[in-house]
Design a protein around this motif. Structure first.
Motif, PDB file in Angstrom:
ATOM      1  N   GLY A  48      46.127  34.481  36.112  1.00  0.00           N
ATOM      2  CA  GLY A  48      46.568  33.216  36.757  1.00  0.00           C
ATOM      3  C   GLY A  48      45.162  32.637  37.339  1.00  0.00           C
ATOM      4  O   GLY A  48      45.036  31.643  37.291  1.00  0.00           O
ATOM      5  N   GLY A  76      35.860  36.312  42.116  1.00  0.00           N
ATOM      6  CA  GLY A  76      36.858  37.318  42.928  1.00  0.00           C
ATOM      7  C   GLY A  76      38.510  36.730  42.539  1.00  0.00           C
ATOM      8  O   GLY A  76      39.140  37.656  42.771  1.00  0.00           O
ATOM      9  N   PRO A  77      38.685  35.488  42.209  1.00  0.00           N
ATOM     10  CA  PRO A  77      40.048  35.089  41.906  1.00  0.00           C
ATOM     11  C   PRO A  77      40.876  36.071  40.898  1.00  0.00           C
ATOM     12  O   PRO A  77      40.226  36.296  39.820  1.00  0.00           O
ATOM     13  CB  PRO A  77      39.962  33.831  41.495  1.00  0.00           C
ATOM     14  N   GLY A  78      41.883  36.762  41.568  1.00  0.00           N
ATOM     15  CA  GLY A  78      42.530  37.527  40.373  1.00  0.00           C
ATOM     16  C   GLY A  78      41.626  38.857  40.107  1.00  0.00           C
ATOM     17  O   GLY A  78      41.883  39.506  38.912  1.00  0.00           O
ATOM     18  N   ASP A 108      39.413  39.054  45.834  1.00  0.00           N
ATOM     19  CA  ASP A 108      38.914  40.243  45.905  1.00  0.00           C
ATOM     20  C   ASP A 108      37.325  40.347  45.823  1.00  0.00           C
ATOM     21  O   ASP A 108      36.744  41.452  46.046  1.00  0.00           O
ATOM     22  CB  ASP A 108      39.464  40.968  44.676  1.00  0.00           C
ATOM     23  N   ASN A 163      41.082  33.370  53.433  1.00  0.00           N
ATOM     24  CA  ASN A 163      42.458  32.945  54.053  1.00  0.00           C
ATOM     25  C   ASN A 163      42.404  33.694  55.298  1.00  0.00           C
ATOM     26  O   ASN A 163      41.562  34.635  55.713  1.00  0.00           O
ATOM     27  CB  ASN A 163      43.780  33.260  53.143  1.00  0.00           C
ATOM     28  N   VAL A 164      43.753  33.711  56.103  1.00  0.00           N
ATOM     29  CA  VAL A 164      43.449  34.184  57.376  1.00  0.00           C
ATOM     30  C   VAL A 164      43.538  35.585  57.462  1.00  0.00           C
ATOM     31  O   VAL A 164      42.726  36.287  58.219  1.00  0.00           O
ATOM     32  CB  VAL A 164      44.762  33.778  58.052  1.00  0.00           C
ATOM     33  N   ARG A 175      39.618  40.632  57.870  1.00  0.00           N
ATOM     34  CA  ARG A 175      39.152  41.887  57.390  1.00  0.00           C
ATOM     35  C   ARG A 175      37.540  41.904  57.601  1.00  0.00           C
ATOM     36  O   ARG A 175      36.856  42.599  57.747  1.00  0.00           O
ATOM     37  CB  ARG A 175      39.549  42.060  55.860  1.00  0.00           C
ATOM     38  N   GLY A 225      51.368  30.316  46.261  1.00  0.00           N
ATOM     39  CA  GLY A 225      50.162  30.941  46.108  1.00  0.00           C
ATOM     40  C   GLY A 225      49.335  30.373  44.848  1.00  0.00           C
ATOM     41  O   GLY A 225      49.645  29.335  44.138  1.00  0.00           O
ATOM     42  N   GLY A 226      48.056  30.501  44.781  1.00  0.00           N
ATOM     43  CA  GLY A 226      47.242  29.805  43.912  1.00  0.00           C
ATOM     44  C   GLY A 226      46.609  28.539  44.564  1.00  0.00           C
ATOM     45  O   GLY A 226      45.684  27.875  43.629  1.00  0.00           O
ATOM     46  N   ASP A 275      42.837  28.643  44.751  1.00  0.00           N
ATOM     47  CA  ASP A 275      41.935  28.742  43.458  1.00  0.00           C
ATOM     48  C   ASP A 275      41.685  27.277  43.141  1.00  0.00           C
ATOM     49  O   ASP A 275      40.509  26.984  42.529  1.00  0.00           O
ATOM     50  CB  ASP A 275      42.979  29.173  42.181  1.00  0.00           C
TER      51      ASP A 275
HETATM   52  N1  NAX Z   1      48.813  32.772  40.283  1.00  0.00           N
HETATM   53  C1  NAX Z   1      48.037  33.975  40.582  1.00  0.00           C
HETATM   54  O1  NAX Z   1      47.602  34.476  39.714  1.00  0.00           O
HETATM   55  C2  NAX Z   1      47.546  34.173  41.798  1.00  0.00           C
HETATM   56  C3  NAX Z   1      46.714  35.172  42.004  1.00  0.00           C
HETATM   57  N2  NAX Z   1      46.475  35.336  43.357  1.00  0.00           N
HETATM   58  C4  NAX Z   1      45.300  36.688  43.338  1.00  0.00           C
HETATM   59  O2  NAX Z   1      46.183  37.708  44.245  1.00  0.00           O
HETATM   60  C5  NAX Z   1      45.328  38.721  44.804  1.00  0.00           C
HETATM   61  C6  NAX Z   1      45.530  38.871  46.180  1.00  0.00           C
HETATM   62  O3  NAX Z   1      45.531  37.670  47.063  1.00  0.00           O
HETATM   63  P1  NAX Z   1      46.184  37.566  48.168  1.00  0.00           P
HETATM   64  O4  NAX Z   1      46.018  36.191  48.733  1.00  0.00           O
HETATM   65  O5  NAX Z   1      47.820  37.721  48.258  1.00  0.00           O
HETATM   66  O6  NAX Z   1      45.598  38.398  49.433  1.00  0.00           O
HETATM   67  P2  NAX Z   1      45.855  39.412  50.346  1.00  0.00           P
HETATM   68  O7  NAX Z   1      46.126  40.973  49.247  1.00  0.00           O
HETATM   69  O8  NAX Z   1      44.792  39.609  51.139  1.00  0.00           O
HETATM   70  O9  NAX Z   1      47.192  39.332  50.812  1.00  0.00           O
HETATM   71  C7  NAX Z   1      47.453  38.300  51.763  1.00  0.00           C
HETATM   72  C8  NAX Z   1      48.811  38.509  52.363  1.00  0.00           C
HETATM   73  O10 NAX Z   1      48.704  37.940  53.633  1.00  0.00           O
HETATM   74  C9  NAX Z   1      49.996  37.063  53.949  1.00  0.00           C
HETATM   75  N3  NAX Z   1      49.493  35.826  54.623  1.00  0.00           N
HETATM   76  C10 NAX Z   1      48.948  34.855  54.009  1.00  0.00           C
HETATM   77  N4  NAX Z   1      48.655  33.971  54.888  1.00  0.00           N
HETATM   78  C11 NAX Z   1      49.157  34.299  56.206  1.00  0.00           C
HETATM   79  C12 NAX Z   1      49.355  33.759  57.464  1.00  0.00           C
HETATM   80  N5  NAX Z   1      48.610  32.581  57.919  1.00  0.00           N
HETATM   81  N6  NAX Z   1      49.656  34.785  58.478  1.00  0.00           N
HETATM   82  C13 NAX Z   1      50.213  36.081  57.884  1.00  0.00           C
HETATM   83  N7  NAX Z   1      50.103  36.512  56.801  1.00  0.00           N
HETATM   84  C14 NAX Z   1      49.718  35.637  55.905  1.00  0.00           C
HETATM   85  C15 NAX Z   1      50.301  36.646  52.475  1.00  0.00           C
HETATM   86  O11 NAX Z   1      51.732  36.546  52.256  1.00  0.00           O
HETATM   87  C16 NAX Z   1      49.969  37.935  51.587  1.00  0.00           C
HETATM   88  O12 NAX Z   1      50.954  38.815  51.346  1.00  0.00           O
HETATM   89  C17 NAX Z   1      44.017  38.066  44.637  1.00  0.00           C
HETATM   90  O13 NAX Z   1      43.030  38.446  43.635  1.00  0.00           O
HETATM   91  C18 NAX Z   1      44.401  36.528  44.416  1.00  0.00           C
HETATM   92  O14 NAX Z   1      43.103  36.026  43.564  1.00  0.00           O
HETATM   93  C19 NAX Z   1      46.539  34.824  44.637  1.00  0.00           C
HETATM   94  O15 NAX Z   1      45.399  33.611  44.624  1.00  0.00           O
HETATM   95  C20 NAX Z   1      47.814  33.987  44.422  1.00  0.00           C
HETATM   96  C21 NAX Z   1      48.101  33.377  43.077  1.00  0.00           C
END
Ligand code: NAX
Ligand code: ATP
Ligand code: MG
Length: 365
Positions: free
Chosen positions: A45, A121-123, A153, A176-177, A182, A253-254, A257
């Motif tokens: 994605g 890094g995305p995904g 990542d 992101n936050v 981290r 999410g997304g 990207d």
């Molecule tokens: N459609 C897709 O294929 C998508 C893939 N994704 C991929 O999924 C993987 C993990 O990405 P994540 O963004 O989940 O990263 P993380 O694994 O760092 O998780 C972040 C977590 O923090 C939470 N969060 C976000 N903003 C917050 C805030 N303001 N306060 C408190 N909590 C908060 C989110 O709900 C999420 O569970 C990456 O490889 C990313 O690229 C994401 O980009 C989402 C969409």
């Protein structure tokens, strides 16, 4: 009190300066000159959304470098993307404990000379073999001065080895936050909690929020950071800009990207601007911008060629503004059903509304 590091230039002027780094559409250009970018992104994605955003913003060629099983899926999403199943993982190597990283990274490194910018890094996932190979690609891209955006990542790689990017002026990190927290922790930087920021009150809130971003950027030797949130804080450690274009209210999410793909195209265009691919009509600048005052002077000047430090901040600000406008438009149309793909469909409209075609584009067709 306004932060001493923030440039205070109106959005209207900033967009007019962004237009200066957008190549005009001219019959003389050949395929590839308006941008060749690649997203290194593992699974399906997120890299797709990132690469599509880069293409919709206007780069000529958008590649995706992914893991072998992801390739046919991404190809199935769009035949416009060039998909290369080049990323190894624990499942594709014989012995994950004794891998030859440089030979595994070889096919990807072999593509670098044909690329203007990378998104890493995305995904991507957290497979140990993949991350080692991607770290090697980062090292090589840096040694060849290829600009890159690190997200998701890809930021994990920096958290584990900050030296990979420390001091590299042609990269943008888009945490992101959670990712920001981290990185800050890994580099020993204290981040004010939302309650502490709120307590400071008034316009000092912005200053407090950007404090950590500036510190993180400085700890990384001046890499540019886009700290995503209710507004995006952009800093290179000595100069900062806030992107506060109105966004949507759905946090699907997304959306990050769309940001990374847009940034890749802007980085490719920025490179073409500095290579003088077209005549921007600006006067050459005798000195390179080093600090906030120099950047501000270049942004306020109508006719002065901008330095790399200024155009990098501008590219980051433009990517952020475009993404937020995409989110606002998509949310207006779709409400709470809005998805990442709805932002992709808005990229061109957002570009036209915020930036617009540069002077000199041939629009007679
Ligand atoms: N459609 C897709 O294929 C998508 C893939 N994704 C991929 O999924 C993987 C993990 O990405 P994540 O963004 O989940 O990263 P993380 O694994 O760092 O998780 C972040 C977590 O923090 C939470 N969060 C976000 N903003 C917050 C805030 N303001 N306060 C408190 N909590 C908060 C989110 O709900 C999420 O569970 C990456 O490889 C990313 O690229 C994401 O980009 C989402 C969409
Ligand atoms: N509270 C908010 N209000 C308005 N815009 C926001 C808000 N939070 C994030 N955004 C915008 O959404 C975009 C994506 O930021 P977000 O924090 O969702 O990144 P992310 O978690 O990495 O996204 P992704 O799900 O793609 O990984 C950015 O352009 C950011 O400006
Ligand atoms: Mg993300």
């Amino acid at each position: 009190m306004e932060s001493v590091h923030h440039v205070s230039v109106s959005s209207k002027i900033l967009f007019s300066k962004v237009r200066k780094i957008v190549p005009p559409m001219l019959e003389k250009f050949h395929k590839g000159q308006l941008g060749r970018v690649a997203v290194i992104g593992g699974y399906t994605g997120a890299p797709y959304f990132s690469a599509m955003a880069s293409a919709r913003l206007g780069c000529d060629m958008s590649h995706v470098l992914c893991e072998p099983t992801a390739a046919p899926v991404i190809k199935g999403y769009s035949p416009n993307l060039m998909v290369h199943p080049l990323l190894p993982s624990i499942d594709t190597v014989e012995d994950p404990n004794s891998i030859d990283v440089s030979s595994l990274a070889g096919p990807i490194i072999g593509m670098l000379s044909r690329l203007h910018a990378l998104v890493i890094g995305p995904g991507l996932g957290r497979d140990g073999v993949t991350l080692k190979v991607v770290a090697e690609v980062i090292r090589e891209a840096r040694s060849r001065s290829i600009p890159f955006v690190l997200d998701a990542d890809g930021l994990l790689i920096v958290t584990e080895d900050p030296n990979l990017v420390k001091g590299y002026k042609d990269c943008i990190l888009t945490p992101n936050v959670v990712e920001f927290g981290r990185l800050a922790k890994a580099l020993g930087i204290e981040v004010a909690s939302p309650a502490e920021v709120a307590k400071s009150g008034g316009s000092d809130v912005t200053s407090k929020e950007s404090d950590a971003c500036e510190q993180l950027s400085r700890a990384l030797g001046g890499v540019t950071i886009v700290q995503k949130g209710p507004h995006d804080v952009i800093s290179n450690g000595v100069t900062s800009i806030i992107a506060d274009t109105k966004g949507g209210l759905k946090r699907s999410g997304g959306q990050g990207d769309t940001l990374t793909g847009s940034l890749a195209t802007l980085l490719a265009w920025r490179m073409a601007y500095h290579d003088k691919l077209w005549d921007s009509g600006e006067k050459d600048n005798e000195k390179e911008a080093q600090n906030k005052e120099d950047v501000q002077a270049e942004l306020e000047s109508e006719n002065m060629r901008m330095s790399p430090a200024t155009t990098l901040l501008l590219a980051a600000w433009a990517g952020s503004s475009i993404t937020r406008e995409c989110s606002r438009r998509a949310f207006k149309a779709k409400g709470r059903s809005m998805q990442a793909s709805d932002l992709t469909d808005e990229v061109h409209h957002a570009f036209l509304v915020l930036i617009g075609e540069p002077e000199g584009s041939q629009t007679h067709l």
